[in-house]
Scaffold this motif. Structure first.
Motif, PDB file in Angstrom:
ATOM      1  N   LEU A   1      10.641  -8.194   3.596  1.00 58.80           N
ATOM      2  CA  LEU A   1      11.033  -7.066   2.602  1.00 58.80           C
ATOM      3  C   LEU A   1      10.067  -8.549   1.190  1.00 58.80           C
ATOM      4  O   LEU A   1       9.116  -7.460   0.680  1.00 58.80           O
ATOM      5  CB  LEU A   1      11.968  -6.853   2.231  1.00 58.80           C
ATOM      6  CG  LEU A   1      12.810  -6.382   3.664  1.00 58.80           C
ATOM      7  CD1 LEU A   1      14.216  -5.367   3.052  1.00 58.80           C
ATOM      8  CD2 LEU A   1      12.128  -4.944   3.791  1.00 58.80           C
ATOM      9  N   GLY A   2      10.413  -9.303   1.298  1.00 59.83           N
ATOM     10  CA  GLY A   2       9.070 -10.044   0.523  1.00 59.83           C
ATOM     11  C   GLY A   2       7.849 -10.300   0.467  1.00 59.83           C
ATOM     12  O   GLY A   2       7.047  -9.673  -0.824  1.00 59.83           O
ATOM     13  N   PHE A   3       7.483  -9.935   1.351  1.00 63.28           N
ATOM     14  CA  PHE A   3       5.464  -9.897   1.810  1.00 63.28           C
ATOM     15  C   PHE A   3       5.743  -8.609   1.706  1.00 63.28           C
ATOM     16  O   PHE A   3       4.148  -8.345   0.504  1.00 63.28           O
ATOM     17  CB  PHE A   3       5.727 -10.390   3.739  1.00 63.28           C
ATOM     18  CG  PHE A   3       6.070 -11.788   3.584  1.00 63.28           C
ATOM     19  CD1 PHE A   3       5.745 -12.442   2.644  1.00 63.28           C
ATOM     20  CD2 PHE A   3       6.489 -11.527   5.181  1.00 63.28           C
ATOM     21  CE1 PHE A   3       5.763 -14.117   3.466  1.00 63.28           C
ATOM     22  CE2 PHE A   3       6.009 -13.213   5.656  1.00 63.28           C
ATOM     23  CZ  PHE A   3       6.204 -14.157   4.827  1.00 63.28           C
ATOM     24  N   CYS A   4       6.588  -7.596   1.933  1.00 62.82           N
ATOM     25  CA  CYS A   4       5.970  -6.111   1.038  1.00 62.82           C
ATOM     26  C   CYS A   4       5.674  -5.673  -0.172  1.00 62.82           C
ATOM     27  O   CYS A   4       4.881  -5.646  -0.688  1.00 62.82           O
ATOM     28  CB  CYS A   4       6.963  -5.001   2.099  1.00 62.82           C
ATOM     29  SG  CYS A   4       7.099  -5.132   3.932  1.00 62.82           S
ATOM     30  N   CYS A   5       7.107  -6.852  -1.204  1.00 61.21           N
ATOM     31  CA  CYS A   5       6.893  -6.180  -2.278  1.00 61.21           C
ATOM     32  C   CYS A   5       5.099  -6.859  -2.448  1.00 61.21           C
ATOM     33  O   CYS A   5       4.693  -6.955  -3.652  1.00 61.21           O
ATOM     34  CB  CYS A   5       7.728  -7.594  -2.952  1.00 61.21           C
ATOM     35  SG  CYS A   5       9.699  -6.624  -2.771  1.00 61.21           S
TER      36      CYS A   5
ATOM     37  N   THR B   1      11.827   5.716   4.412  1.00 62.95           N
ATOM     38  CA  THR B   1      11.240   5.961   2.814  1.00 62.95           C
ATOM     39  C   THR B   1      12.039   5.174   1.811  1.00 62.95           C
ATOM     40  O   THR B   1      11.526   5.170   1.165  1.00 62.95           O
ATOM     41  CB  THR B   1      11.514   7.416   2.815  1.00 62.95           C
ATOM     42  OG1 THR B   1      10.663   7.898   3.864  1.00 62.95           O
ATOM     43  CG2 THR B   1      11.111   7.463   1.517  1.00 62.95           C
ATOM     44  N   ILE B   2      13.373   4.918   1.901  1.00 68.56           N
ATOM     45  CA  ILE B   2      14.593   4.538   1.267  1.00 68.56           C
ATOM     46  C   ILE B   2      13.652   3.361   1.593  1.00 68.56           C
ATOM     47  O   ILE B   2      13.513   2.590   0.171  1.00 68.56           O
ATOM     48  CB  ILE B   2      15.377   4.168   1.644  1.00 68.56           C
ATOM     49  CG1 ILE B   2      16.122   5.880   1.498  1.00 68.56           C
ATOM     50  CG2 ILE B   2      16.473   3.252   1.048  1.00 68.56           C
ATOM     51  CD1 ILE B   2      17.559   6.280   2.433  1.00 68.56           C
ATOM     52  N   LEU B   3      13.556   2.642   2.543  1.00 70.58           N
ATOM     53  CA  LEU B   3      13.036   1.126   3.034  1.00 70.58           C
ATOM     54  C   LEU B   3      11.980   0.671   1.840  1.00 70.58           C
ATOM     55  O   LEU B   3      11.533  -0.232   1.562  1.00 70.58           O
ATOM     56  CB  LEU B   3      12.734   0.454   4.018  1.00 70.58           C
ATOM     57  CG  LEU B   3      14.266  -0.148   4.722  1.00 70.58           C
ATOM     58  CD1 LEU B   3      13.738  -0.275   6.424  1.00 70.58           C
ATOM     59  CD2 LEU B   3      15.286  -0.969   4.108  1.00 70.58           C
ATOM     60  N   VAL B   4      10.527   1.575   1.910  1.00 75.75           N
ATOM     61  CA  VAL B   4       9.648   1.371   1.367  1.00 75.75           C
ATOM     62  C   VAL B   4       9.648   1.609  -0.557  1.00 75.75           C
ATOM     63  O   VAL B   4       9.299   0.624  -1.255  1.00 75.75           O
ATOM     64  CB  VAL B   4       8.510   2.219   1.580  1.00 75.75           C
ATOM     65  CG1 VAL B   4       7.066   2.590   0.897  1.00 75.75           C
ATOM     66  CG2 VAL B   4       8.251   2.148   3.394  1.00 75.75           C
TER      67      VAL B   4
ATOM     68  N   PRO C   1       2.974   6.927  -1.858  1.00 71.16           N
ATOM     69  CA  PRO C   1       3.120   8.230  -0.969  1.00 71.16           C
ATOM     70  C   PRO C   1       2.056   7.710   0.055  1.00 71.16           C
ATOM     71  O   PRO C   1       2.510   7.662   1.191  1.00 71.16           O
ATOM     72  CB  PRO C   1       2.837   9.186  -1.586  1.00 71.16           C
ATOM     73  CG  PRO C   1       3.007   8.902  -3.135  1.00 71.16           C
ATOM     74  CD  PRO C   1       2.695   6.829  -3.041  1.00 71.16           C
ATOM     75  N   ALA C   2       1.372   6.238   0.039  1.00 66.75           N
ATOM     76  CA  ALA C   2       0.575   6.430   1.097  1.00 66.75           C
ATOM     77  C   ALA C   2       1.572   4.916   1.982  1.00 66.75           C
ATOM     78  O   ALA C   2       1.299   5.279   3.236  1.00 66.75           O
ATOM     79  CB  ALA C   2      -0.856   5.211   0.407  1.00 66.75           C
ATOM     80  N   PHE C   3       1.695   4.230   1.256  1.00 70.42           N
ATOM     81  CA  PHE C   3       2.517   3.382   2.030  1.00 70.42           C
ATOM     82  C   PHE C   3       3.734   3.840   2.894  1.00 70.42           C
ATOM     83  O   PHE C   3       3.843   3.588   3.692  1.00 70.42           O
ATOM     84  CB  PHE C   3       3.248   1.977   1.146  1.00 70.42           C
ATOM     85  CG  PHE C   3       2.799   1.199   0.930  1.00 70.42           C
ATOM     86  CD1 PHE C   3       2.138   0.236   1.902  1.00 70.42           C
ATOM     87  CD2 PHE C   3       2.252   0.462  -0.045  1.00 70.42           C
ATOM     88  CE1 PHE C   3       0.670  -0.626   1.260  1.00 70.42           C
ATOM     89  CE2 PHE C   3       1.973  -0.573  -0.884  1.00 70.42           C
ATOM     90  CZ  PHE C   3       0.945  -0.880   0.224  1.00 70.42           C
ATOM     91  N   ILE C   4       4.476   4.663   2.725  1.00 71.03           N
ATOM     92  CA  ILE C   4       5.699   5.808   2.924  1.00 71.03           C
ATOM     93  C   ILE C   4       4.621   6.225   4.714  1.00 71.03           C
ATOM     94  O   ILE C   4       5.320   6.490   5.668  1.00 71.03           O
ATOM     95  CB  ILE C   4       6.093   6.781   2.014  1.00 71.03           C
ATOM     96  CG1 ILE C   4       6.515   6.155   0.924  1.00 71.03           C
ATOM     97  CG2 ILE C   4       6.753   7.586   3.457  1.00 71.03           C
ATOM     98  CD1 ILE C   4       7.640   6.950   0.553  1.00 71.03           C
ATOM     99  N   LEU C   5       3.682   6.916   4.182  1.00 70.42           N
ATOM    100  CA  LEU C   5       3.182   7.197   5.542  1.00 70.42           C
ATOM    101  C   LEU C   5       2.965   6.678   6.472  1.00 70.42           C
ATOM    102  O   LEU C   5       2.608   6.987   8.008  1.00 70.42           O
ATOM    103  CB  LEU C   5       1.682   8.858   4.851  1.00 70.42           C
ATOM    104  CG  LEU C   5       2.029   9.689   3.822  1.00 70.42           C
ATOM    105  CD1 LEU C   5       0.762  10.377   2.835  1.00 70.42           C
ATOM    106  CD2 LEU C   5       2.901  10.837   4.799  1.00 70.42           C
ATOM    107  N   LEU C   6       1.705   5.410   6.289  1.00 69.64           N
ATOM    108  CA  LEU C   6       1.653   4.408   7.250  1.00 69.64           C
ATOM    109  C   LEU C   6       2.913   3.980   8.089  1.00 69.64           C
ATOM    110  O   LEU C   6       2.869   3.242   8.926  1.00 69.64           O
ATOM    111  CB  LEU C   6       0.854   3.293   5.867  1.00 69.64           C
ATOM    112  CG  LEU C   6       0.704   1.877   6.501  1.00 69.64           C
ATOM    113  CD1 LEU C   6      -0.624   2.367   7.270  1.00 69.64           C
ATOM    114  CD2 LEU C   6       0.695   0.719   5.840  1.00 69.64           C
TER     115      LEU C   6
END
Length: 481
Positions: free
Chosen positions: A153-157, A384-387, A207-212
């Protein structure tokens, strides 16, 4: 960095259960393994495993990402001489810890009659080797998996901050972008048209990350992942070329940095080197796992060379003006604006791979508790919540260099430096582990612990200081108006 992990998931009803999926599992599924351990490391076996070259490519891909681009600033924090030397030492220690993890996994898998083990399982069965820890062995696996989740999750941030900073810079310099790539007097891309705050860009990307991450199977992203790897490689070649051809002489940079900045170096460096999560999944998938040691030393040797060279060359080129990512220092010509955008595309696709691990740990136990008709809806809602959660964390700390250092100090230090030496002590303590070996393991773990404490503290202090400064500047500009 593009590190992958091997966190547990397949047991129902438990947040940290027994089998560990990873992004490597999705893009490179394992062939069926034998039902008993193979003492000559033929655990996956057969001709369907990955070859030497394929494993080497996966190892390189799992260790080269955003962390590499932040190393010039890390070298600045440590000094022109101390930085590269420290990177070399950290590389040697990190590779040694990876080798320890593989060695312990081999030993424990034979002992408990299992074809292979994940990082979390190795920690669990290592604790079972000690009588007074046996009843708490599940906590070993849960602790490792918790840090793997934090790391991913840190990488995602970091990816949110990286994309927003680089795209913001491209947009603001768009009107002045030319075909001339001559360096300017500050070595920085000239910002000509101020636009939105970087946090607004993060919200635009949300939104783009959520769709991904709604992609049902990462295999569908495999072609895009291949393209992303190619464009990131081409971008790195151009970054090297520009940095090498624009070093100014004489070089009057400090050979040793300030003591208070060294913990920031540690956090950034260990963030870059934290590829230990890919080690066991790759070793388990090899056609001839007995060759993995050669792959590990060769691959990590290449990675360490890239880290030291780009970190040193980037700092020599841009000096005191070096940014949190070297891409932020590239000139505003079309060639290097394209480099930023191509690297951003690669990082965008990589987000789905990094997100796969925590999603597959946290979501299935919750989905298992709802009726079948609601499974898909609940799954998508939790994704969605995680993103949104990772985006919110990035918005709270929109400083690329400090986010990288904080993630490295908090989680990567445990996975890459602290846990593997402790695991060797637990695994071999009844088999005549020499006092010298024990002392060596204790020293490595203490280095990781000190780095964790100091790196986390300094990163948090710097984050608070920058936020206070920004608020003061905003208030001052408001009063002037």
């Amino acid at each position: 960095m593009m590190a992958s992990s091997d966190v547990d998931i397949r047991g129902e009803g438990s947040l940290f259960s027994d089998q560990n999926p990873s992004e490597m599992d999705a893009l490179c599924p394992s062939p069926p393994g034998p039902s008993r351990p193979q003492r000559h490391y033929e655990r996956i076996g057969g001709r369907t495993g990955t070859s030497f070259c394929q494993t080497l490519i996966h190892l390189l891909k799992g260790n080269i990402g955003t962390g590499l681009l932040g190393l010039p600033l890390a070298v600045k924090n440590a000094g022109l001489v101390l930085g590269p030397v420290s990177l070399l030492c950290m590389g040697v220690i990190a590779v040694h810890c990876m080798r320890l993890l593989v060695k312990c996994s081999h030993h424990l898998s034979v002992k408990i009659n299992r074809p292979s083990l994940t990082y979390g399982e190795a920690a669990q069965y290592g604790m079972e080797n000690v009588s007074w820890l046996r009843r708490h062995s599940q906590w070993g696996k849960r602790t490792v998996n918790l840090f793997l989740i934090i790391t991913q999750l840190g990488f995602c941030c970091v990816y949110f901050v990286f994309l927003s900073d680089n795209v913001k810079q491209v947009v603001e310099a768009a009107n002045a972008t030319t075909f001339s790539c001559q360096i300017n007097n500050t070595n920085q891309t000239q910002v000509l048209v101020p636009s939105f705050d970087s946090r607004i860009y993060m919200l635009c990307f949300l939104p783009a990350f959520i769709l991904l991450v709604f992609t049902p199977n990462l295999k569908y992203l495999a072609p895009l992942s291949l393209v992303a790897n190619l464009v990131m490689t081409a971008s790195l070649v151009l970054i090297y070329f520009y940095s090498l051809t624009n070093i100014t002489y004489p070089i009057n940079l400090p050979k040793v940095g300030r003591v208070k900045d060294y913990p920031l170096f540690f956090g950034t460096a260990i963030f870059a080197f934290e590829g230990i999560g890919v080690v066991l999944p790759l070793e388990n998938k090899m056609q001839r796992p007995q060759s993995f040691t050669v792959v590990l030393y060769l691959g990590m040797g290449i990675v360490t060379f890239l880290y030291i060279s780009l970190g040193t060359i980037g700092y020599m080129c841009f000096g005191e003006h070096i940014g949190g990512s070297i891409t932020l220092n590239l000139p505003n010509c079309w060639t290097y604006q394209a480099v930023k955008l191509l690297y951003c595309f690669g990082i965008f696709i990589t987000f789905a791979l990094q997100f796969y691990v925590p999603a597959e740990i946290l979501i299935p136990p919750v989905v298992a508790r709802v009726s079948e008709r609601w499974e898909t809806a609940v799954d998508l809602l939790l994704r969605t919540i995680l993103v949104i959660f990772t985006c919110a964390l990035a918005i709270l700390i929109p400083e690329l260099d400090l986010v990288i250092s904080l993630v490295g100090s908090v989680s990567s230090s445990f996975l890459a430096l602290i846990f593997p030496p402790i695991l060797q002590i637990l695994t071999f303590h009844t088999e005549g582990l020499s006092p010298l070996m024990t002392a060596k393991n204790v020293v490595i773990s203490l280095i990781g612990l000190v780095g964790f404490l100091t790196g986390t503290y300094i990163a948090i202090v710097e984050i608070i200081a920058r936020n206070v400064l920004k608020h003061e500047e905003t208030f001052s500009s408001y009063m002037v108006q």
